[in-house]
Design an enzyme around this catalytic site. Structure first.
Site, mmCIF file in Angstrom:
data_model
loop_
_atom_site.group_PDB
_atom_site.id
_atom_site.type_symbol
_atom_site.label_atom_id
_atom_site.label_comp_id
_atom_site.label_asym_id
_atom_site.label_seq_id
_atom_site.Cartn_x
_atom_site.Cartn_y
_atom_site.Cartn_z
ATOM 1 C CB CYS A 183 -0.931 0.013 1.209
ATOM 2 S SG CYS A 183 -1.889 1.539 1.312
ATOM 3 C CE LYS A 214 -10.584 -4.282 3.453
ATOM 4 N NZ LYS A 214 -11.547 -3.256 3.046
ATOM 5 C CB VAL A 252 -4.024 -0.230 5.645
ATOM 6 C CG1 VAL A 252 -4.522 -1.376 6.480
ATOM 7 C CG2 VAL A 252 -3.800 -0.666 4.199
ATOM 8 C CB SER A 267 -1.676 8.188 4.368
ATOM 9 O OG SER A 267 -2.213 8.839 3.237
HETATM 10 N N1 GSH Z 1 -7.216 8.051 1.601
HETATM 11 C C1 GSH Z 1 -6.661 6.886 2.235
HETATM 12 C C2 GSH Z 1 -6.474 5.803 1.189
HETATM 13 C C3 GSH Z 1 -6.004 4.484 1.799
HETATM 14 C C4 GSH Z 1 -6.231 3.309 0.847
HETATM 15 O O1 GSH Z 1 -6.837 3.456 -0.243
HETATM 16 N N2 GSH Z 1 -5.781 2.126 1.270
HETATM 17 C C5 GSH Z 1 -6.048 0.936 0.480
HETATM 18 C C6 GSH Z 1 -4.789 0.073 0.303
HETATM 19 S S1 GSH Z 1 -3.538 0.907 -0.612
HETATM 20 C C7 GSH Z 1 -7.022 0.049 1.241
HETATM 21 O O2 GSH Z 1 -6.915 -0.118 2.436
HETATM 22 N N3 GSH Z 1 -7.971 -0.532 0.524
HETATM 23 C C8 GSH Z 1 -8.891 -1.462 1.087
HETATM 24 C C9 GSH Z 1 -10.290 -1.231 0.624
HETATM 25 O O3 GSH Z 1 -10.542 -0.218 -0.048
HETATM 26 O O4 GSH Z 1 -11.131 -2.064 0.935
HETATM 27 C C10 GSH Z 1 -5.338 7.261 2.917
HETATM 28 O O5 GSH Z 1 -4.686 8.220 2.450
HETATM 29 O O6 GSH Z 1 -4.974 6.644 3.939
#
Ligand code: GSH
Length: 216
Positions: free
Chosen positions: A11, A38, A51, A64
């Site tokens: 990620c 998950k 995450v 983040s």
């Molecule tokens: N806006 C979020 C984006 C985080 C994100 O998209 N994480 C992805 C992995 S890279 C995730 O957890 N995806 C799981 C899902 O959407 O179910 C951040 O900046 O933390």
């Protein structure tokens, strides 16, 4: 107790926070999860189901950019400019960094039409970003939070360009210089697992998009 980062190895948003933790020398624990499956404890913790999540004692942080702002505030010296207007400008470019990560993901996994659309969007947005980079880092000689936010994007482009011959950074001279500086940044080099590159390539191949067809 050190903060605990809930992570997924590939990620880029997690990687942003790891970079900030490493750059600031903050000890932390990591727990990896499988995003395809998950765990219930994670779903109870994370309101978005995404995450990174950073647990600080009993407090749960997500997003983040927010995690990085917190880490920056409690671990001086600051990676943000002192001037409020300049700080706001940096936050705006961090937002664009998030948008670019979305375009990069579509470019990485999408079918031919999605790939071409993402590549055109990347070209236009990267040109705007290019005009803002002072060099060698975003704001000059030392890394700031924009560097932490955009480093995963530049890192992935560099790896995928070597494996596909396709490089959206090509022709964007200031971004290529920035990428090369970012790649020597110890916090970036320590921000991923040792087998990150083959994992990223395998992930791209498994998605069977247009870019996977260019893998050699
Ligand atoms: N806006 C979020 C984006 C985080 C994100 O998209 N994480 C992805 C992995 S890279 C995730 O957890 N995806 C799981 C899902 O959407 O179910 C951040 O900046 O933390």
């Amino acid at each position: 107790m050190p903060p605990e980062l809930i992570s997924f190895k590939l990620c880029p948003f997690v990687q942003r926070s790891v970079i900030t933790l490493k750059h600031k020398g903050v000890p932390f624990d990591v727990k990896y999860i499988d995003l395809e499956n998950k765990p219930d404890w994670f779903l109870r913790l994370s309101p978005t189901g995404k995450v990174p999540v950073l647990k600080v004692g009993d407090t749960v942080l997500f997003e983040s950019a927010v995690i990085n702002e917190y880490l920056n505030e409690v671990n001086p010296p600051s990676m943000h400019p002192a001037d409020p207007l300049e700080r706001a400008r940096h936050r705006a470019w961090i937002e664009l960094g998030s948008d670019l990560l979305g375009e990069q993901y579509r470019w990485m996994i999408g079918d031919q039409a999605t790939f071409e659309k993402a590549e055109a969007a990347l070209a236009s947005k990267l040109s705007r970003l290019e005009a803002e980079v002072r060099g060698p880092f975003f704001a000059g000689g030392s890394p700031c939070l924009v560097d932490a936010a955009v480093a995963p994007l530049l890192h992935r482009f560099e790896i995928l360009a070597r494996h596909t011959g396709r490089d959206p950074l090509s022709g964007h001279g200031p971004l290529e210089i920035w990428r090369d500086e970012i790649l020597t940044w110890p916090a970036l080099r320590e921000s991923v697992v040792p087998d990150f590159e083959p994992l990223l390539v395998d992930y791209t191949r498994a998605k069977s998009g247009a870019l996977a067809g260019l893998l050699r």
